[in-house]
Write an enzyme that holds these catalytic residues in place. Sequence first.
Site, PDB file in Angstrom:
ATOM      1  CD1 TRP A 104      -9.877 -35.020  80.136  1.00 46.28           C
ATOM      2  CD2 TRP A 104      -8.050 -35.171  78.846  1.00 46.28           C
ATOM      3  NE1 TRP A 104      -9.680 -33.800  79.530  1.00 46.28           N
ATOM      4  CE2 TRP A 104      -8.581 -33.862  78.741  1.00 46.28           C
ATOM      5  CE3 TRP A 104      -6.897 -35.491  78.117  1.00 46.28           C
ATOM      6  CZ2 TRP A 104      -7.983 -32.878  77.928  1.00 46.28           C
ATOM      7  CZ3 TRP A 104      -6.311 -34.520  77.319  1.00 46.28           C
ATOM      8  CH2 TRP A 104      -6.852 -33.241  77.225  1.00 46.28           C
ATOM      9  CG  ASP A 174      -5.457 -37.781  84.596  1.00 45.73           C
ATOM     10  OD1 ASP A 174      -5.176 -36.793  85.307  1.00 45.73           O
ATOM     11  OD2 ASP A 174      -5.768 -37.694  83.383  1.00 45.73           O
ATOM     12  CE  LYS A 198      -7.304 -29.729  83.874  1.00 48.03           C
ATOM     13  NZ  LYS A 198      -7.622 -28.848  82.768  1.00 48.03           N
TER      14      LYS A 198
HETATM   15  N1  PMP Z   1      -6.174 -35.456  82.121  1.00 46.17           N
HETATM   16  C1  PMP Z   1      -7.213 -34.668  82.483  1.00 46.17           C
HETATM   17  C2  PMP Z   1      -8.253 -35.220  83.398  1.00 46.17           C
HETATM   18  C3  PMP Z   1      -7.285 -33.359  81.995  1.00 46.17           C
HETATM   19  O1  PMP Z   1      -8.309 -32.574  82.345  1.00 46.17           O
HETATM   20  C4  PMP Z   1      -6.281 -32.867  81.141  1.00 46.17           C
HETATM   21  C5  PMP Z   1      -6.273 -31.460  80.609  1.00 46.17           C
HETATM   22  N2  PMP Z   1      -7.422 -30.778  80.586  1.00 46.17           N
HETATM   23  C6  PMP Z   1      -5.240 -33.727  80.785  1.00 46.17           C
HETATM   24  C7  PMP Z   1      -5.216 -34.998  81.308  1.00 46.17           C
HETATM   25  C8  PMP Z   1      -4.122 -33.271  79.871  1.00 46.17           C
HETATM   26  O2  PMP Z   1      -3.365 -32.376  80.583  1.00 46.17           O
HETATM   27  P1  PMP Z   1      -2.167 -31.534  79.959  1.00 46.17           P
HETATM   28  O3  PMP Z   1      -2.772 -30.526  79.065  1.00 46.17           O
HETATM   29  O4  PMP Z   1      -1.525 -30.964  81.191  1.00 46.17           O
HETATM   30  O5  PMP Z   1      -1.269 -32.475  79.244  1.00 46.17           O
END
Ligand code: PMP
Length: 370
Positions: A104, A174, A198
Amino acid sequence: MSDRVINFGAGPATLPVPVLEQLQRDLVSLPGLGVSPLEISHRSAWFRDVLDEADGNLRTLLGVPATHHIAFCQGGATLQFSMVPMNLLRGSHRAAEYIVTGSWGAKAAREAIKEGPVREVWSGAEDFTRVPAAHEARLSTDAAYLHVTTNETIEGVQWPSLPDAPAGVPLVADASSDFLSRPIDFARLDLLYAGAQKNAGPAGVAIVIARREVLDRAPDGLPTLLDYRTFVEHDSLYNTPPVFSVYVVMLVTRWLLDEVGGLAEQERRSRVKASRLYDAIDASDGFYRGHAESGSRSTMNVTFRLPTEALDARFVADADARGLAGLKGHRSVGGVRASLYNALSIDGVEALAGFMDEFAGAHRGLGSDG
Ligand code: PMP
């Protein structure tokens, strides 16, 4: 509720049953209002109260100071990969620095490059098994900001505590997958963002908690809804927000306050749950191999592999047949991933740990195809 599986999915993820029951009661008609939370106006007094309580509960749970604003955005955490650099990097004549500890963080950095210069000051490279020690990332004192991912959901790599940014450099995190799982120090954190799906609620809303002064730095000319100042000036009501998702976030924060008793207790529970699985991994004589190094092991996403891919698949299928659902590792890394978000009970983790011991006993030494 007895047909509910134990849901180890990484997100959208398990929610507290009392919250789901409240939603079920409210779904057709909110008491005294005669409309569903799916139908009600975002300009209603009811929704104003929901927003205020969500804001207040988050402030109480996390100790968010008055210096910071709480915004409810759409577009998930992924849109924040773009909004952060649009607001804090574009036109700043500085570089943004990213510590990349997983998939991510790598994605976030790739988006930021579209807005200005980006330096990856440390990367866990291909396999992402740990966070760096303090001396490993060389940080500049004049960066536009420093970005970290508090918990890498796919690899199961978590910062045990926030790293320090150099004085004057805003720290951006994040926190999508460990938001509300432990206390966090907003004296050191300038901007946090998290997709709700989550620990905080359903998909459809991303929570941004940021120092007002940092949000004021945006260059002029940004699209209205991508400019953080719009959310500050209109209190997340410039356009129609995801009313239902925000409502669920409010109920989840109320549950954390009233039923769990706050984030120190939530952190204790998360540690108990994660330790139970890491102990099962470590006691398996190498049958289960944890992905993350011990100092970077996530309390939220426990990632591990079995001796063969065939056994990984068998494990996931057999667990699923017992109502232990959502254990397949992310498609990019394979193996097994058990996500232990706040609403997942200690009993659920005990059930998985018991299954792990049993499965290892039955398949250890059975050869490569188990
Ligand atoms: N950052 C992290 C740490 C994530 O776990 C996720 C989704 N699993 C995201 C960003 C992306 O999130 P979204 O699907 O809400 O755009």
